[in-house]
Design an enzyme around this catalytic site. Structure first.
Site, mmCIF file in Angstrom:
data_model
loop_
_atom_site.group_PDB
_atom_site.id
_atom_site.type_symbol
_atom_site.label_atom_id
_atom_site.label_comp_id
_atom_site.label_asym_id
_atom_site.label_seq_id
_atom_site.Cartn_x
_atom_site.Cartn_y
_atom_site.Cartn_z
ATOM 1 N N TYR A 156 0.840 -1.215 0.000
ATOM 2 C CA TYR A 156 0.000 0.000 0.000
ATOM 3 C C TYR A 156 0.874 1.265 0.000
ATOM 4 O O TYR A 156 0.650 2.196 -0.784
ATOM 5 C CB TYR A 156 -0.895 -0.050 1.238
ATOM 6 C CG TYR A 156 -1.871 1.084 1.379
ATOM 7 C CD1 TYR A 156 -3.053 1.105 0.658
ATOM 8 C CD2 TYR A 156 -1.620 2.132 2.263
ATOM 9 C CE1 TYR A 156 -3.957 2.138 0.797
ATOM 10 C CE2 TYR A 156 -2.518 3.170 2.415
ATOM 11 C CZ TYR A 156 -3.693 3.179 1.681
ATOM 12 O OH TYR A 156 -4.583 4.213 1.824
ATOM 13 N N LYS A 160 1.094 4.166 -2.854
ATOM 14 C CA LYS A 160 0.738 5.567 -2.570
ATOM 15 C C LYS A 160 1.912 6.527 -2.772
ATOM 16 O O LYS A 160 1.723 7.700 -3.094
ATOM 17 C CB LYS A 160 0.182 5.685 -1.150
ATOM 18 C CG LYS A 160 -1.144 4.937 -0.947
ATOM 19 C CD LYS A 160 -2.220 5.478 -1.875
ATOM 20 C CE LYS A 160 -3.590 4.884 -1.589
ATOM 21 N NZ LYS A 160 -4.628 5.471 -2.443
HETATM 22 P P1 NDP Z 1 -13.010 2.224 1.197
HETATM 23 O O1 NDP Z 1 -12.472 0.844 1.202
HETATM 24 O O2 NDP Z 1 -14.085 2.578 2.143
HETATM 25 O O3 NDP Z 1 -13.487 2.591 -0.276
HETATM 26 C C1 NDP Z 1 -12.705 2.307 -1.388
HETATM 27 C C2 NDP Z 1 -13.575 2.348 -2.605
HETATM 28 O O4 NDP Z 1 -12.784 1.950 -3.742
HETATM 29 C C3 NDP Z 1 -14.742 1.366 -2.518
HETATM 30 O O5 NDP Z 1 -15.899 2.022 -2.966
HETATM 31 C C4 NDP Z 1 -14.343 0.263 -3.477
HETATM 32 O O6 NDP Z 1 -15.453 -0.355 -4.091
HETATM 33 C C5 NDP Z 1 -13.545 1.034 -4.500
HETATM 34 N N1 NDP Z 1 -12.683 0.178 -5.303
HETATM 35 C C6 NDP Z 1 -11.846 -0.809 -4.874
HETATM 36 N N2 NDP Z 1 -11.225 -1.372 -5.924
HETATM 37 C C7 NDP Z 1 -11.664 -0.741 -7.036
HETATM 38 C C8 NDP Z 1 -11.407 -0.879 -8.423
HETATM 39 N N3 NDP Z 1 -10.538 -1.788 -8.885
HETATM 40 N N4 NDP Z 1 -12.055 -0.070 -9.302
HETATM 41 C C9 NDP Z 1 -12.951 0.842 -8.857
HETATM 42 N N5 NDP Z 1 -13.232 1.036 -7.547
HETATM 43 C C10 NDP Z 1 -12.608 0.243 -6.660
HETATM 44 O O7 NDP Z 1 -11.761 3.190 1.354
HETATM 45 P P2 NDP Z 1 -11.642 4.701 1.886
HETATM 46 O O8 NDP Z 1 -12.850 5.471 1.562
HETATM 47 O O9 NDP Z 1 -11.163 4.634 3.287
HETATM 48 O O10 NDP Z 1 -10.421 5.193 1.004
HETATM 49 C C11 NDP Z 1 -10.555 5.938 -0.183
HETATM 50 C C12 NDP Z 1 -9.172 6.306 -0.687
HETATM 51 O O11 NDP Z 1 -8.485 7.060 0.305
HETATM 52 C C13 NDP Z 1 -8.295 5.086 -0.980
HETATM 53 O O12 NDP Z 1 -7.489 5.355 -2.106
HETATM 54 C C14 NDP Z 1 -7.447 4.963 0.257
HETATM 55 O O13 NDP Z 1 -6.249 4.307 0.000
HETATM 56 C C15 NDP Z 1 -7.248 6.430 0.614
HETATM 57 N N6 NDP Z 1 -6.891 6.667 2.001
HETATM 58 C C16 NDP Z 1 -7.766 6.370 3.014
HETATM 59 C C17 NDP Z 1 -7.402 6.619 4.330
HETATM 60 C C18 NDP Z 1 -8.329 6.363 5.456
HETATM 61 O O14 NDP Z 1 -7.936 6.607 6.608
HETATM 62 N N7 NDP Z 1 -9.541 5.894 5.249
HETATM 63 C C19 NDP Z 1 -6.073 7.160 4.662
HETATM 64 C C20 NDP Z 1 -5.251 7.436 3.528
HETATM 65 C C21 NDP Z 1 -5.658 7.199 2.251
HETATM 66 P P3 NDP Z 1 -16.171 -1.641 -3.421
HETATM 67 O O15 NDP Z 1 -16.266 -1.422 -1.952
HETATM 68 O O16 NDP Z 1 -17.469 -1.629 -4.108
HETATM 69 O O17 NDP Z 1 -15.271 -2.789 -3.771
#
Ligand code: NDP
Length: 248
Positions: A156, A160
């Site tokens: 990860y 990133k």
């Molecule tokens: P979630 O897991 O809640 O949401 C991630 C979303 O990405 C889900 O809707 C998922 O869809 C979708 N997804 C996964 N794989 C794919 C794909 N191949 N194509 C299209 N969509 C996809 O994560 P967060 O909301 O917590 O995170 C959002 C972003 O922020 C991410 O990039 C994460 O790395 C980043 N981030 C988050 C942090 C945090 O503290 N939450 C901290 C730092 C960065 P589905 O569920 O339908 O599979």
């Protein structure tokens, strides 16, 4: 701030992505709520229904960001529906955590494929549409883990950190075409991804955050809205950390 703009938010059926989709529509944008697989369609449709009930404009489109073919179709369908594409938020992301010792090569590659290759594919397709329009905004999603590394997250953190290099290169290549490219770097944000963290670890994490709270999806959405606005046109190739002061 985003009146009449058209935005694709990848992975926006829940968490930060759904927060950005809701926030953007409140500021006047039409949004594509993207989801990866048929099995996830219901969640995306719920977000769309809620946005429309609140007077906003949204459609749900399926595309796995790691598939060039599906991404091309999504961008084509977006332009067909809304006439253009102004903003791409590369939010989709996954984790497959374990120590380096226990991490399979397969799990390393899977995370790179979604988080980094996925951001490359969507940016590559969207940036050409934006360049032809002479206007565009791309906002990538890095992470504090990409800035600092994180125990159990070699895949990860590498993905990133890679997003940052991708952001700066895209910014250089597309600046003269009216397309800016920046990245947000969230710290600890309350979403389904972090809900999985055990309560005691969560409490320790909050104690280390100078503002003494976890972030909310809206904290990221507000920053993405600014970077996605016309007013941010002199900002490109930048990383904006949003972490309550955890990393300074
Ligand atoms: P979630 O897991 O809640 O949401 C991630 C979303 O990405 C889900 O809707 C998922 O869809 C979708 N997804 C996964 N794989 C794919 C794909 N191949 N194509 C299209 N969509 C996809 O994560 P967060 O909301 O917590 O995170 C959002 C972003 O922020 C991410 O990039 C994460 O790395 C980043 N981030 C988050 C942090 C945090 O503290 N939450 C901290 C730092 C960065 P589905 O569920 O339908 O599979």
């Amino acid at each position: 701030m985003l009146k009449d703009r058209v935005a694709i938010i990848t992975g926006s059926s829940q968490g930060i992505g759904a927060g950005i989709a809701r926030y953007f529509t409140k500021l006047g944008a039409s949004v594509v709520v993207n989801y990866p697989f048929d099995s996830e369609a219901d969640k995306a449709n719920e977000v769309v229904k809620e946005i429309i009930a609140n007077g906003g404009k949204a459609i749900a489109l399926k595309a796995n960001v790691a598939s060039e073919e599906e991404v091309k179709q999504m961008v084509e369908d977006t332009v067909k529906e809304f006439g253009k594409l102004d903003i791409l938020v590369n939010n989709a992301g996954i984790t497959r955590d374990s120590s380096v010792k226990k991490m399979s090569v397969e799990n390393f590659k899977m995370v790179i494929d979604t988080n980094l290759v996925g951001s490359f594919i969507t940016s590559k397709v969207a940036a050409e549409v934006m360049a032809a329009q002479g206007y565009g905004r791309i906002i990538n999603t890095s992470s504090i883990a990409g800035q600092e590394g994180n125990f159990g997250q070699a895949n990860y953190a590498a993905s990133k950190a890679g997003v940052l290099g991708l952001t700066k290169t895209l910014a250089r290549e597309y600046a003269r075409k009216g397309v800016t490219v920046n990245a947000v770097s969230p710290g600890f944000i309350r979403t389904p991804m972090t809900d999985a963290i055990p309560e005691d670890i969560r409490t320790n994490m909050i104690n280390e955050i100078p503002v003494k709270r976890v972030g909310e999806p809206e904290d990221i959405a507000a920053a993405a809205a600014f970077l996605g606005s016309e007013q941010a046109g002199f900002i490109t190739g930048q990383l904006l950390p949003i972490n309550g002061g955890l990393n300074m």
